[in-house]
Design an enzyme around this catalytic site. Structure first.
Site, PDB file in Angstrom:
ATOM      1  N   LYS A  53       0.997  -1.369   0.102  1.00 30.16           N
ATOM      2  CA  LYS A  53      -0.185  -0.100   0.049  1.00 30.16           C
ATOM      3  C   LYS A  53       1.264   1.202  -0.270  1.00 30.16           C
ATOM      4  CE  LYS A  53      -4.126  -2.569   2.314  1.00 30.16           C
ATOM      5  NZ  LYS A  53      -4.946  -2.671   3.355  1.00 30.16           N
ATOM      6  N   GLN A  97      -4.938  -0.988   9.354  1.00 29.27           N
ATOM      7  CA  GLN A  97      -4.388  -2.162   8.900  1.00 29.27           C
ATOM      8  C   GLN A  97      -5.313  -3.456  10.082  1.00 29.27           C
ATOM      9  OE1 GLN A  97      -3.007  -3.336   5.656  1.00 29.27           O
ATOM     10  NE2 GLN A  97      -4.270  -5.573   6.356  1.00 29.27           N
ATOM     11  N   ASP A 120     -10.815   3.017   3.663  1.00 33.75           N
ATOM     12  CA  ASP A 120     -11.606   1.771   3.594  1.00 33.75           C
ATOM     13  C   ASP A 120     -12.967   0.927   3.147  1.00 33.75           C
ATOM     14  OD1 ASP A 120      -9.317  -0.705   3.372  1.00 33.75           O
ATOM     15  OD2 ASP A 120      -9.079  -0.632   5.612  1.00 33.75           O
TER      16      ASP A 120
END
Ligand code: NAD
Length: 298
Positions: A53, A97, A120
């Site tokens: 990422k 994460q 997200d």
């Protein structure tokens, strides 16, 4: 034999589009999208996802903050850290994460991220807006967004199509089922969501013009379950062994790919299918966020 829908190739196209947008934003507004990736602990899979990422964000010219925290950070300290980034005007996207260590409540962390920066798409506010649809939609969760993008970019007709989704998780099955049933382009489908309690999985799959499989069970979908000419999106990522040559994990999807590609019209491979699209959609959400913050539309 089926047309292979390559996520790797689509990623290149979309990242090129995004890079262009970032340049335009820099020229017009003197700012670039800002993303913070928060990693707690050193889980190897999480480290590799975050590394990818960060690398992708930097390649697009983002302002990227990599914030690694120790495994034993308290929930309170993690929430305070998120609050700091919620108030940081250079940051448009906050990615924590998952999974988090057991002593931290994941829901509390997701809920603490400002919905304006929830790239997200896991915050209840954004999931609610996604369900309402239309102008309300803000951040779509990345894997379902990637799946829909693949369906559209592969030229698959969705209007009136029978879509069968295998799996009902909050991150894949449930949201993609809602999205495909919404009004509008790339949707307008008739959706069936099936799961572990479904009575006749095979019969449902056999009706599907578009079959989306997110179960996490290698080889679950048999070739005879696939309608000839159907578009098959295999979301599953299963580690089925370790390569003796490279020492790397051997990955397989939820569909018997070799046999299925002789029946399907279009199919995604694993790896190189949905996987690369997920990170790409995270980048797309971050660019959107930066534009929305500039226009005060969030
Ligand atoms: P999950 O375990 O949370 O959900 C799996 C779902 O599949 C459940 O709802 C369950 O009811 C259903 N299911 C499981 N076994 C079944 C069976 N035998 N018959 C019918 N239904 C069954 O998993 P998830 O988070 O949704 O992920 C699913 C898969 O997709 C995993 O392999 C995961 O690694 C992969 N994944 C890939 C990406 C990507 O970017 N490519 C992203 C997220 C998840």
């Amino acid at each position: 034999s089926a047309e292979i829908i390559s996520g790797t190739q689509m990623r290149q196209e979309i990242l090129a589009e995004l890079e262009h947008e970032v340049k335009a934003m820099q020229e017009q507004h003197g700012t670039v999208p800002g993303l913070v990736t928060i990693l707690v602990g050193e889980n190897p899979a999480s480290v590799s996802y975050v590394t990818l990422k960060v690398k992708t964000a930097l390649s697009l010219g983002f302002h990227e903050v990599q914030d690694n925290q120790p495994e034993d950070i308290s929930e309170q300290d993690l929430l305070a850290l998120i609050e700091k980034y919620n108030n940081d005007p250079a940051i448009h996207g906050i990615l924590v994460q998952l999974p988090l260590p057991k002593h931290i409540n994941e829901d509390a962390v997701i809920n603490a991220i400002s919905p304006d920066k929830d790239v997200d798409g896991f915050h209840p506010v954004n999931l609610g807006k996604m369900v309402i649809g239309g102008d309300q939609v803000r951040y779509l969760p990345c894997t379902p967004a990637g799946i829909q993008e693949m369906i559209v970019r592969s030229g698959t007709e969705t209007e009136g199509a029978e879509v069968v989704v295998v799996g009902r998780s909050n991150i894949v099955g449930k949201p993609i089922s809602v999205m495909m049933g919404q009004k509008g382009p790339g949707a307008n489908s008739t959706v069936t969501m099936v799961h572990t309690r479904t009575k006749d999985l095979a019969a449902h799959c056999q009706r599907a013009d578009i079959l989306i499989v997110a179960a996490g069970v290698p080889g679950l979908v048999k070739p005879e379950w696939i309608k000839p000419g159907a578009t098959v999106i295999d979301v599953g990522v299963n580690r089925i062994g370790v390569s003796e040559e490279t020492g790397k994990a051997i990955l397989s999807g939820d569909v018997d790919f070799e046999a299925a590609k002789e029946i399907a019209g279009k199919i995604t491979p694993v790896p190189g299918g949905v996987g690369p699209m997920t990170i790409t959609m995270l980048m797309k959400n971050t660019v959107k966020s930066a534009w929305w913050h500039l226009q005060e539309k969030v």
